[in-house]
Design an enzyme around this catalytic site. Sequence first.
Site, PDB file in Angstrom:
ATOM      1  N   GLU A 293      -6.492   4.608   8.113  1.00 44.73           N
ATOM      2  CA  GLU A 293      -6.313   6.040   7.861  1.00 44.73           C
ATOM      3  C   GLU A 293      -7.593   6.651   7.287  1.00 44.73           C
ATOM      4  O   GLU A 293      -7.898   7.816   7.517  1.00 44.73           O
ATOM      5  CB  GLU A 293      -5.109   6.255   6.923  1.00 44.73           C
ATOM      6  CG  GLU A 293      -3.805   6.012   7.678  1.00 44.73           C
ATOM      7  CD  GLU A 293      -2.683   5.399   6.870  1.00 44.73           C
ATOM      8  OE1 GLU A 293      -2.713   5.453   5.625  1.00 44.73           O
ATOM      9  OE2 GLU A 293      -1.766   4.839   7.495  1.00 44.73           O
TER      10      GLU A 293
ATOM     11  N   GLU B  35      -5.260  -4.940  10.418  1.00 50.71           N
ATOM     12  CA  GLU B  35      -4.224  -3.928  10.621  1.00 50.71           C
ATOM     13  C   GLU B  35      -4.454  -3.225  11.947  1.00 50.71           C
ATOM     14  O   GLU B  35      -5.240  -2.265  12.014  1.00 50.71           O
ATOM     15  CB  GLU B  35      -4.266  -2.901   9.479  1.00 50.71           C
ATOM     16  CG  GLU B  35      -4.035  -3.503   8.112  1.00 50.71           C
ATOM     17  CD  GLU B  35      -3.435  -2.478   7.153  1.00 50.71           C
ATOM     18  OE1 GLU B  35      -2.449  -2.825   6.506  1.00 50.71           O
ATOM     19  OE2 GLU B  35      -3.931  -1.342   7.083  1.00 50.71           O
TER      20      GLU B  35
ATOM     21  N   ASN C  69       0.867  -1.180   0.000  1.00 48.58           N
ATOM     22  CA  ASN C  69       0.000   0.000   0.000  1.00 48.58           C
ATOM     23  C   ASN C  69       0.903   1.228   0.000  1.00 48.58           C
ATOM     24  O   ASN C  69       1.518   1.544   1.010  1.00 48.58           O
ATOM     25  CB  ASN C  69      -0.894  -0.038   1.258  1.00 48.58           C
ATOM     26  CG  ASN C  69      -1.747   1.217   1.375  1.00 48.58           C
ATOM     27  OD1 ASN C  69      -1.799   2.040   0.461  1.00 48.58           O
ATOM     28  ND2 ASN C  69      -2.417   1.367   2.517  1.00 48.58           N
ATOM     29  N   TRP C  70       0.959   1.875  -1.147  1.00 49.67           N
ATOM     30  CA  TRP C  70       1.883   3.007  -1.276  1.00 49.67           C
ATOM     31  C   TRP C  70       1.377   4.266  -0.574  1.00 49.67           C
ATOM     32  O   TRP C  70       2.122   5.233  -0.431  1.00 49.67           O
ATOM     33  CB  TRP C  70       2.119   3.333  -2.760  1.00 49.67           C
ATOM     34  CG  TRP C  70       2.846   2.268  -3.509  1.00 49.67           C
ATOM     35  CD1 TRP C  70       3.298   1.069  -3.031  1.00 49.67           C
ATOM     36  CD2 TRP C  70       3.226   2.314  -4.891  1.00 49.67           C
ATOM     37  NE1 TRP C  70       3.926   0.360  -4.033  1.00 49.67           N
ATOM     38  CE2 TRP C  70       3.904   1.105  -5.187  1.00 49.67           C
ATOM     39  CE3 TRP C  70       3.065   3.249  -5.917  1.00 49.67           C
ATOM     40  CZ2 TRP C  70       4.412   0.817  -6.460  1.00 49.67           C
ATOM     41  CZ3 TRP C  70       3.564   2.970  -7.178  1.00 49.67           C
ATOM     42  CH2 TRP C  70       4.228   1.768  -7.443  1.00 49.67           C
ATOM     43  N   LYS C  71       0.108   4.265  -0.200  1.00 46.48           N
ATOM     44  CA  LYS C  71      -0.491   5.461   0.428  1.00 46.48           C
ATOM     45  C   LYS C  71      -0.258   6.680  -0.478  1.00 46.48           C
ATOM     46  O   LYS C  71      -0.260   6.530  -1.698  1.00 46.48           O
ATOM     47  CB  LYS C  71       0.034   5.644   1.859  1.00 46.48           C
ATOM     48  CG  LYS C  71      -0.103   4.343   2.657  1.00 46.48           C
ATOM     49  CD  LYS C  71       0.130   4.490   4.128  1.00 46.48           C
ATOM     50  CE  LYS C  71      -0.020   3.120   4.799  1.00 46.48           C
ATOM     51  NZ  LYS C  71       0.088   3.175   6.247  1.00 46.48           N
TER      52      LYS C  71
ATOM     53  N   HIS D  86      -9.413   1.229   5.226  1.00 45.39           N
ATOM     54  CA  HIS D  86      -8.090   1.360   5.838  1.00 45.39           C
ATOM     55  C   HIS D  86      -8.203   2.259   7.068  1.00 45.39           C
ATOM     56  O   HIS D  86      -8.986   3.206   7.079  1.00 45.39           O
ATOM     57  CB  HIS D  86      -7.098   1.958   4.831  1.00 45.39           C
ATOM     58  CG  HIS D  86      -5.693   1.893   5.330  1.00 45.39           C
ATOM     59  ND1 HIS D  86      -5.179   2.841   6.198  1.00 45.39           N
ATOM     60  CD2 HIS D  86      -4.712   0.978   5.133  1.00 45.39           C
ATOM     61  CE1 HIS D  86      -3.938   2.498   6.486  1.00 45.39           C
ATOM     62  NE2 HIS D  86      -3.628   1.376   5.862  1.00 45.39           N
TER      63      HIS D  86
ATOM     64  N   GLY E  58       2.656   2.239  10.739  1.00 45.61           N
ATOM     65  CA  GLY E  58       3.591   3.350  10.589  1.00 45.61           C
ATOM     66  C   GLY E  58       4.291   3.721  11.887  1.00 45.61           C
ATOM     67  O   GLY E  58       4.934   4.758  11.978  1.00 45.61           O
TER      68      GLY E  58
ATOM     69  N   SER F 270       3.590  -2.266  10.120  1.00 44.76           N
ATOM     70  CA  SER F 270       5.048  -2.337  10.259  1.00 44.76           C
ATOM     71  C   SER F 270       5.621  -3.712   9.915  1.00 44.76           C
ATOM     72  O   SER F 270       6.549  -4.194  10.573  1.00 44.76           O
ATOM     73  CB  SER F 270       5.481  -1.916  11.673  1.00 44.76           C
ATOM     74  OG  SER F 270       5.052  -0.593  11.929  1.00 44.76           O
TER      75      SER F 270
ATOM     76  N   GLY G 297       2.978  -1.169   4.173  1.00 40.73           N
ATOM     77  CA  GLY G 297       3.038   0.253   3.846  1.00 40.73           C
ATOM     78  C   GLY G 297       4.461   0.675   3.532  1.00 40.73           C
ATOM     79  O   GLY G 297       4.969   0.465   2.429  1.00 40.73           O
ATOM     80  N   GLY G 298       5.132   1.250   4.528  1.00 46.51           N
ATOM     81  CA  GLY G 298       6.472   1.820   4.335  1.00 46.51           C
ATOM     82  C   GLY G 298       7.447   0.922   3.584  1.00 46.51           C
ATOM     83  O   GLY G 298       8.128   1.368   2.651  1.00 46.51           O
TER      84      GLY G 298
END
Length: 255
Positions: free
Chosen positions: A102, A172, A11-13, A100, A178, A218, A239-240
């Site tokens: 966020e 999640e 997930n590149w966000k 998600h 993150g 993470s 993500g990251g």
Amino acid sequence: MELKPKILAGNWKMNTDLQEGMKLASTIDKWVNGCTADPHVRIILAVPFTHLAEITGLMDYRRVSVAAQNCAAFEKGAYTGEVSAAMIKSVGAHYCIIGHSERRHVFNEKNEALKAKVDLCLKHAVRPIFCCGETLDERKAGKQNEVIREQLETSFLHIAPEDLKRSIIAYEPVWAIGTGETASPEQAQQMHAFIRKLVAEKYENLNAQEIPILYGGSMKPDNAEDLLKQPDINGGLVGGASLKVESFIDILKAF
Ligand code: 13P
């Protein structure tokens, strides 16, 4: 043949411009198609809306699919700035992340709107990647199972069994996204087993083992192997670590 589905989703966000995104996606695609890592792992890249059409055109669908990160809760019309499930389908994307954390916490999306999004995705043949997860306060209060049950029951587990078979669930925990903090393999396994039990209870005629349940929060090359070897973890929503080819591929190698 192995029954356990395996999926690695990035997930590149809101990261990468189009040029950077195309480079990242095509490098991953080339690597994945030429590599000897487990060939049963499906790769999904959830990219920004602006990149969807270009990146779907670049990918080799044998291994790598493309996802949107969100969609509108409405079919079409006067909703400035929104992107519909039909639009996502029209550019060739196969999946869409829904719910998600966020979206839930920064944009205040509620269970009812998420249900509408799930239904619109399915109507337009876009496969939902439905996210659920508890906050730190909810976990500290021992309410995590209750929260996850409510999120799944109010927005997702009403869908038809054949739609569920085409969908993905992602657990999640909000406190692990993150933050560098990861759920321990035991914590993650416990929740994944609980989710699978919910699925099995609701869909008596379906083999709940066939439904992919991904862990997100993470996930990194150094913790992926311990998470992925848990019996109810089918993969990761990363993500990251999905923004760098090396770390994404290292997670793939951990399957
Ligand atoms: P991180 O891997 O950066 O914690 O993000 C997880 C996530 O939100 C994936 O959807």
